[in-house]
Design an enzyme around this catalytic site. Structure first.
Site, mmCIF file in Angstrom:
data_model
loop_
_atom_site.group_PDB
_atom_site.id
_atom_site.type_symbol
_atom_site.label_atom_id
_atom_site.label_comp_id
_atom_site.label_asym_id
_atom_site.label_seq_id
_atom_site.Cartn_x
_atom_site.Cartn_y
_atom_site.Cartn_z
ATOM 1 C CE1 TYR A 1 -2.171 26.086 14.567
ATOM 2 C CE2 TYR A 1 -4.051 27.303 14.098
ATOM 3 C CZ TYR A 1 -2.839 26.894 13.729
ATOM 4 O OH TYR A 1 -2.099 27.536 12.820
ATOM 5 C CG ASP B 1 -6.759 30.879 20.789
ATOM 6 O OD1 ASP B 1 -7.919 31.417 20.154
ATOM 7 O OD2 ASP B 1 -5.935 30.105 20.165
ATOM 8 C CE LYS C 1 -10.248 30.074 12.486
ATOM 9 N NZ LYS C 1 -9.236 29.475 13.532
HETATM 10 C C1 LIG Z 1 -7.704 29.542 13.827
HETATM 11 C C2 LIG Z 1 -7.255 29.658 15.156
HETATM 12 C C3 LIG Z 1 -6.143 30.321 15.315
HETATM 13 C C4 LIG Z 1 -5.200 31.025 14.433
HETATM 14 O O1 LIG Z 1 -6.002 32.061 13.616
HETATM 15 P P1 LIG Z 1 -5.355 32.392 12.303
HETATM 16 O O2 LIG Z 1 -6.146 33.577 11.706
HETATM 17 O O3 LIG Z 1 -5.617 31.125 11.318
HETATM 18 O O4 LIG Z 1 -3.827 32.860 12.328
HETATM 19 C C5 LIG Z 1 -5.557 30.424 16.676
HETATM 20 N N1 LIG Z 1 -6.462 30.040 17.607
HETATM 21 C C6 LIG Z 1 -7.602 29.174 17.433
HETATM 22 C C7 LIG Z 1 -8.276 28.505 18.627
HETATM 23 C C8 LIG Z 1 -7.923 29.031 16.148
HETATM 24 O O5 LIG Z 1 -8.922 28.177 15.964
#
Ligand SMILES: *Cc1c(COP(=O)(O)O)cnc(C)c1O
Length: 432
Positions: free
Chosen positions: A143, A238, A266
């Site tokens: 994701y 990511d 995060k």
């Molecule tokens: C949470 C998450 C996102 C998206 O971040 P948001 O602040 O919710 O837009 C992207 N990549 C990873 C791996 C995530 O866990």
């Protein structure tokens, strides 16, 4: 139980789509009423009905040292009194960039944004601008936020081109996203050969967290590094979830593989809305105003968000022992959960990396990708989840999310959690 939450959820659904501002919160995969929270301190959440829970979500990651962490709260208060935003440069942005560079290998330059989604969208634009190519390879079950390019499923059968996974995403966007299998270098090689000279970037969660916790197999990350070098493709980690969590320097440090670009979210904002992307100078120099790849934000580098993130990251930087303690606690919890599951004869796979952990209720021998993750018994998870909740343990409300531990967890919290798991597994076995 949940009297006030139920009432609030009913009200919320009248004016907010599904009653929530982000779908994972709606409890759709477990059913029932989402818990409306009122406050938290350390690892203890209090809901609007006054019930307390031991927290294993941690706002999906940021609360690595617990909720209402004093230095973060102080920094936010002090900064807020001097204005919440200028839309002009501030010193804290400089300090933040310097600190990230010290903590993370390979991040020469960094640009702050407001969410992980924004960070990932920007990173692929930069990779496309840098390489002059259009296509991006991502992995099934990873994701990267809700940017159009990421809401694409693998095409079926002979079709390697992607299909939109959400209405509103155009076929035009979908054709530029290719999907490979996590932990499967051959699936990547195939795409790179088929689309030689067309692929700008490979983006992945170096430790998958959004299909449950799935570690990279030995050689997977270094193999991707080699493939990217051989095909002149930008490797994007990511690290929105893994950054400052699986090690101070994230997965790059833990696995000794340096990406070209990295995205954050995060933890970097300590619970305020922050994301960031950064990496090699040569690539980051295509970003405006140095280069001509456009990227901007009225509230980017917002003083409150920077002050909060800086306070949290400084503590992690100055006291790296947090990482050892967190890992010890996670291993202890993992051991306790394994004992309970074995005792009850429940088939499972438990994956753990640093302070991330997932239990898959499956007969599979290992969970290594989207396909094996999907063998988890969702009905069993649902029953287990609700019994844990009743027992005061707040787990992520989906079988495909990882637990995020915080260093505010105590021995007593862990013991209570394992006891609750024992009872909840018993109840789940009776009910499914
Ligand atoms: C949470 C998450 C996102 C998206 O971040 P948001 O602040 O919710 O837009 C992207 N990549 C990873 C791996 C995530 O866990």
């Amino acid at each position: 139980m949940l009297e006030k939450s139920k009432k609030l959820f009913e009200r919320a659904q009248q004016f907010i789509p599904g009653g929530v501002n982000s779908p994972a919160r709606a409890f759709k995969s477990v059913g029932g009423t989402p818990v409306f929270l009122e406050k938290a301190k350390g690892s203890i959440l209090t809901d609007v009905d006054g019930k307390e829970y031991i927290d294993y979500v941690g706002s999906w990651g940021p609360m690595i040292l617990g909720h209402a962490y004093e230095p973060v709260i102080e920094a936010v208060k002090e900064t807020a009194a001097k204005s919440t935003s200028f839309g002009a440069p501030t010193e804290i942005e400089v300090k933040m960039a310097e600190l990230v560079k010290q903590m993370v290998p390979g991040v020469d330059k960094i640009r702050m944004v407001n969410s992980g989604t924004e960070a990932c969208m920007s990173a692929i634009r930069v990779a496309r601008g840098y390489t002059g190519r259009d296509k991006v390879i991502k992995f099934e079950g990873n994701y990267h936020g809700h940017g159009d390019s990421f809401l694409i499923n693998a095409g079926s059968g002979a079709l390697t081109l992607g299909q939109p996974s959400s209405p509103g995403v155009t076929e035009g966007t979908a054709k530029d996203t290719l999907t490979a299998n996590f932990n499967d270098l051959n699936s990547v090689k195939k795409l790179l050969n088929e689309y030689e000279g067309e692929v700008a970037a490979i983006i992945l969660e170096p430790v998958a967290g959004n299909m449950g916790c799935i570690p990279p197999k030995k050689g997977f990350l270094s193999g991707l590094r080699e493939l990217c070098d051989a095909h002149d493709v930008v490797l994007i980690f990511d690290e929105v979830m893994t950054g400052f969590r699986v090690a101070m320097g994230g997965a790059q440090e833990r696995y000794g593989v340096t990406a070209d670009l990295v995205t954050y979210g995060k933890i970097i904002g300590a619970g305020l809305p922050v994301g960031a992307f950064g990496g090699k100078q040569e690539i980051m120099d295509v970003v405006s105003p140095v280069g001509n790849v456009y990227q901007a934000g009225t509230l980017s580098g917002n003083p409150l968000a920077m002050a909060a993130g800086y306070a949290l990251l400084s503590e992690l930087y100055e006291n790296p022992l947090h990482y050892d303690e967190l890992e010890e606690k996670t291993v202890k919890l993992a051991r306790g959960l394994k004992d309970v599951l074995e005792e009850h004869g429940v088939p499972f796979v438990l994956n753990q990396v640093g302070s991330m952990l997932s239990v898959f209720f499956t007969e599979e021998e290992e969970v290594i990708d989207f396909k094996t993750a999907n063998t988890t018994d969702q009905a069993f998870f649902k029953a287990y989840f609700h019994q844990m909740l009743e027992n005061g343990i707040y787990l992520p409300p989906s079988p495909f999310e990882a637990l995020f531990l915080a260093n505010s967890l105590t021995e007593d919290h862990l013991r209570k959690t394992i006891e609750a798991a024992d009872e909840s597994i018993k109840v789940a076995l009776d009910n499914v």
